[in-house]
Design a protein around this motif. Structure first.
Motif, PDB file in Angstrom:
ATOM      1  N   ASP A 214       0.830  -1.208   0.000  1.00 50.96           N
ATOM      2  CA  ASP A 214       0.000   0.000   0.000  1.00 50.96           C
ATOM      3  C   ASP A 214       0.865   1.258   0.000  1.00 50.96           C
ATOM      4  OD1 ASP A 214      -2.298  -1.532   0.030  1.00 50.96           O
ATOM      5  OD2 ASP A 214      -2.579  -1.402   2.208  1.00 50.96           O
ATOM      6  N   VAL A 215       1.905   1.256   0.834  1.00 46.28           N
ATOM      7  CA  VAL A 215       2.791   2.422   0.913  1.00 46.28           C
ATOM      8  C   VAL A 215       3.517   2.628  -0.410  1.00 46.28           C
ATOM      9  CG1 VAL A 215       4.818   3.406   2.053  1.00 46.28           C
ATOM     10  CG2 VAL A 215       3.078   2.216   3.402  1.00 46.28           C
ATOM     11  N   ARG A 216       3.996   1.551  -1.009  1.00 46.54           N
ATOM     12  CA  ARG A 216       4.678   1.660  -2.294  1.00 46.54           C
ATOM     13  C   ARG A 216       3.778   2.297  -3.345  1.00 46.54           C
ATOM     14  NH1 ARG A 216       6.193  -4.432  -2.117  1.00 46.54           N
ATOM     15  NH2 ARG A 216       7.702  -4.457  -0.429  1.00 46.54           N
ATOM     16  N   ARG A 217       2.546   1.876  -3.377  1.00 43.83           N
ATOM     17  CA  ARG A 217       1.608   2.411  -4.362  1.00 43.83           C
ATOM     18  C   ARG A 217       1.295   3.883  -4.096  1.00 43.83           C
ATOM     19  NH1 ARG A 217      -0.917  -0.409  -8.097  1.00 43.83           N
ATOM     20  NH2 ARG A 217      -0.395  -2.649  -8.271  1.00 43.83           N
ATOM     21  N   LYS A 218       1.337   4.279  -2.851  1.00 41.54           N
ATOM     22  CA  LYS A 218       1.074   5.687  -2.518  1.00 41.54           C
ATOM     23  C   LYS A 218       2.231   6.582  -2.947  1.00 41.54           C
ATOM     24  CE  LYS A 218      -2.065   4.911   1.363  1.00 41.54           C
ATOM     25  NZ  LYS A 218      -2.260   5.024   2.845  1.00 41.54           N
ATOM     26  N   ILE A 219       3.456   6.125  -2.750  1.00 37.52           N
ATOM     27  CA  ILE A 219       4.605   6.988  -3.069  1.00 37.52           C
ATOM     28  C   ILE A 219       5.087   6.792  -4.498  1.00 37.52           C
ATOM     29  CG2 ILE A 219       5.327   7.078  -0.659  1.00 37.52           C
ATOM     30  CD1 ILE A 219       7.479   5.061  -1.243  1.00 37.52           C
ATOM     31  N   GLY A 220       4.679   5.702  -5.160  1.00 35.25           N
ATOM     32  CA  GLY A 220       5.007   5.480  -6.553  1.00 35.25           C
ATOM     33  C   GLY A 220       6.430   5.001  -6.792  1.00 35.25           C
ATOM     34  N   MET A 221       6.731   4.795  -8.080  1.00 36.50           N
ATOM     35  CA  MET A 221       8.081   4.381  -8.487  1.00 36.50           C
ATOM     36  C   MET A 221       8.905   5.602  -8.867  1.00 36.50           C
ATOM     37  SD  MET A 221       7.175   0.989 -10.814  1.00 36.50           S
ATOM     38  CE  MET A 221       5.955   1.794 -11.873  1.00 36.50           C
ATOM     39  N   PRO A 222      10.220   5.629  -8.624  1.00 37.51           N
ATOM     40  CA  PRO A 222      11.051   4.522  -8.110  1.00 37.51           C
ATOM     41  C   PRO A 222      11.161   4.478  -6.589  1.00 37.51           C
ATOM     42  CG  PRO A 222      12.467   6.320  -8.731  1.00 37.51           C
ATOM     43  CD  PRO A 222      11.051   6.776  -9.040  1.00 37.51           C
ATOM     44  N   TRP A 223      10.513   5.422  -5.874  1.00 42.29           N
ATOM     45  CA  TRP A 223      10.703   5.519  -4.430  1.00 42.29           C
ATOM     46  C   TRP A 223      10.224   4.257  -3.709  1.00 42.29           C
ATOM     47  CZ3 TRP A 223      13.673   9.308  -5.206  1.00 42.29           C
ATOM     48  CH2 TRP A 223      13.352  10.289  -6.132  1.00 42.29           C
ATOM     49  N   GLY A 224       9.197   3.633  -4.254  1.00 41.03           N
ATOM     50  CA  GLY A 224       8.699   2.418  -3.630  1.00 41.03           C
ATOM     51  C   GLY A 224       9.680   1.264  -3.672  1.00 41.03           C
ATOM     52  N   PHE A 225      10.630   1.352  -4.606  1.00 41.92           N
ATOM     53  CA  PHE A 225      11.628   0.273  -4.713  1.00 41.92           C
ATOM     54  C   PHE A 225      12.441   0.133  -3.429  1.00 41.92           C
ATOM     55  CE2 PHE A 225      11.926   1.130  -9.578  1.00 41.92           C
ATOM     56  CZ  PHE A 225      10.690   0.546  -9.747  1.00 41.92           C
ATOM     57  N   ALA A 226      12.626   1.255  -2.717  1.00 39.31           N
ATOM     58  CA  ALA A 226      13.428   1.225  -1.485  1.00 39.31           C
ATOM     59  C   ALA A 226      12.767   0.407  -0.383  1.00 39.31           C
ATOM     60  CB  ALA A 226      13.681   2.649  -0.989  1.00 39.31           C
ATOM     61  N   LEU A 227      11.475   0.116  -0.545  1.00 35.48           N
ATOM     62  CA  LEU A 227      10.749  -0.654   0.475  1.00 35.48           C
ATOM     63  C   LEU A 227      10.632  -2.130   0.110  1.00 35.48           C
ATOM     64  CD1 LEU A 227       7.890   1.876   1.303  1.00 35.48           C
ATOM     65  CD2 LEU A 227      10.036   1.498   2.532  1.00 35.48           C
ATOM     66  N   GLU A 228      11.409  -2.574  -0.851  1.00 36.06           N
ATOM     67  CA  GLU A 228      11.440  -3.997  -1.207  1.00 36.06           C
ATOM     68  C   GLU A 228      12.415  -4.702  -0.269  1.00 36.06           C
ATOM     69  OE1 GLU A 228       9.423  -5.321  -3.149  1.00 36.06           O
ATOM     70  OE2 GLU A 228       8.737  -3.786  -4.548  1.00 36.06           O
ATOM     71  N   GLY A 229      11.875  -5.284   0.804  1.00 35.25           N
ATOM     72  CA  GLY A 229      12.732  -5.869   1.841  1.00 35.25           C
ATOM     73  C   GLY A 229      13.601  -7.004   1.355  1.00 35.25           C
ATOM     74  N   HIS A 230      13.081  -7.843   0.467  1.00 33.39           N
ATOM     75  CA  HIS A 230      13.882  -8.982   0.001  1.00 33.39           C
ATOM     76  C   HIS A 230      15.036  -8.512  -0.884  1.00 33.39           C
ATOM     77  CE1 HIS A 230      14.560 -13.256  -0.451  1.00 33.39           C
ATOM     78  NE2 HIS A 230      14.734 -13.084  -1.746  1.00 33.39           N
ATOM     79  N   ALA A 231      14.864  -7.375  -1.541  1.00 27.97           N
ATOM     80  CA  ALA A 231      15.957  -6.809  -2.334  1.00 27.97           C
ATOM     81  C   ALA A 231      17.126  -6.420  -1.421  1.00 27.97           C
ATOM     82  CB  ALA A 231      15.463  -5.588  -3.116  1.00 27.97           C
ATOM     83  N   HIS A 232      16.801  -5.880  -0.253  1.00 31.06           N
ATOM     84  CA  HIS A 232      17.853  -5.542   0.722  1.00 31.06           C
ATOM     85  C   HIS A 232      18.529  -6.809   1.245  1.00 31.06           C
ATOM     86  CE1 HIS A 232      17.075  -1.257   0.841  1.00 31.06           C
ATOM     87  NE2 HIS A 232      15.781  -1.509   0.926  1.00 31.06           N
TER      88      HIS A 232
END
Length: 303
Positions: A214-232
């Motif tokens: 939900d948060v990712r969709r609110k802030i949009g791309m690319p900022w939502g990418f920073a909330l991809e926990g498995h990527a970290h």
């Protein structure tokens, strides 16, 4: 209210690689960025494995390190490539490449650690034992289809081999070679901190997946990418793996009393990666141009 410019998340794209066949999926929405990659950010962050493995492979070739570490780096590279393909396609076959190569890399480090300075007979038995472990784990995992089984086996194997190497550090390095001990301690601590942070972020990504989406969709791309926990998780475990393999290489040369031949380099604890290099001008049996101990041809200058 002012907002950062962003691209809105869509409804997903056509799945280029067909239906999901893997037994596990992640919080990154499938095919949300492009039709050509199921999980773009989870895929691209595996470049950390490719980078550190490439660095390790080049270092092994250039400085003539023991071949077991070259094989370890190649296996670690396969982890990254397998994970890239897994997250790109979400195929079960690629999931196996990813997860079993993690087990394989750990078992190679078992061989490097437990087989060091052992007889050829012992090492043959050890190699056959480790191959049997890999086959059994792969077979049971394929039968169960449960990722938790893989995660538990991987954790147990890793804890045992790190525990064994750290026992060697404490009994053979800590008191007699304090400078080497401090270097190894710092590598282990940073490696564990990286993996620990990765584990926390991975689990937060799992537990709070719905909210994060939900948060990712609110802030949009690319900022939502920073909330991809498995990527970290990929970024931090790639870094932690680099620390561990380099630590294993360094420990071997210290235990073998080859610090006249190889130098440990780590300019900054937090802004650079450590490495072990062959001393410039070193000639076996003669030593380094920096100074020679006449008794054994070792450099007077310590690692």
């Amino acid at each position: 209210m002012w907002k950062l410019p962003a691209i809105a998340y869509g409804d997903g794209n056509y799945p280029m690689w067909g239906p999901v066949t893997s037994t596990i999926n992640w919080c990154e929405e499938d095919y949300i960025v492009t039709t050509y990659c199921a999980e773009l950010i989870n895929s691209l962050t595996n470049l950390m494995f490719v980078y550190v493995s490439g660095k390790g492979i080049w270092n092994c070739i250039k400085h003539s390190h023991d071949s077991v570490f070259l094989i370890t780096w190649i296996s670690f590279l396969i982890v990254g490539l397998g994970s890239f393909l897994f997250h790109s396609t979400l195929w079960y076959s690629m999931q196996l490449v990813d997860e079993l190569s993690m087990i394989n890399t750990t078992l190679i480090m078992w061989f490097a650690t437990f087989g060091h300075k052992q007889s050829k007979r012992f090492n043959w038995i050890l190699a056959l034992f480790l191959i049997s472990v890999l086959i059994i784990v792969a077979s049971v995992y394929h039968y169960l289809g449960d990722p938790v089984f893989h995660q538990n086996v991987y954790a147990i194997l890793t804890i045992i081999v790190i525990g064994r190497s750290w026992y060697q550090v404490h009994t053979r390095v800590k008191e007699t070679l304090p400078e080497h001990y401090r270097n190894m301690r710092d590598m282990v601590l940073l490696g564990l901190a990286s993996v620990g942070a990765a584990f926390i972020l991975w689990n937060l990504d799992t537990v709070f997946c719905g909210h994060l989406r939900d948060v990712r969709r609110k802030i949009g791309m690319p900022w939502g990418f920073a909330l991809e926990g498995h990527a970290h998780w990929h970024l931090l475990t790639g870094l932690g793996g680099y620390f561990y393999i380099t630590y294993g290489l360094y420990l071997r040369y210290v235990l073998d009393q080859r610090t006249d031949e190889y130098v440990f380099i780590w300019p900054s604890r937090f802004t650079s990666l450590p490495c072990v290099r062959r001393r410039s001008g070193f000639v076996e049996g003669i030593g380094s141009a920096n100074g020679v101990n006449g008794a054994n041809g070792a450099s007077k200058k310590n690692l």
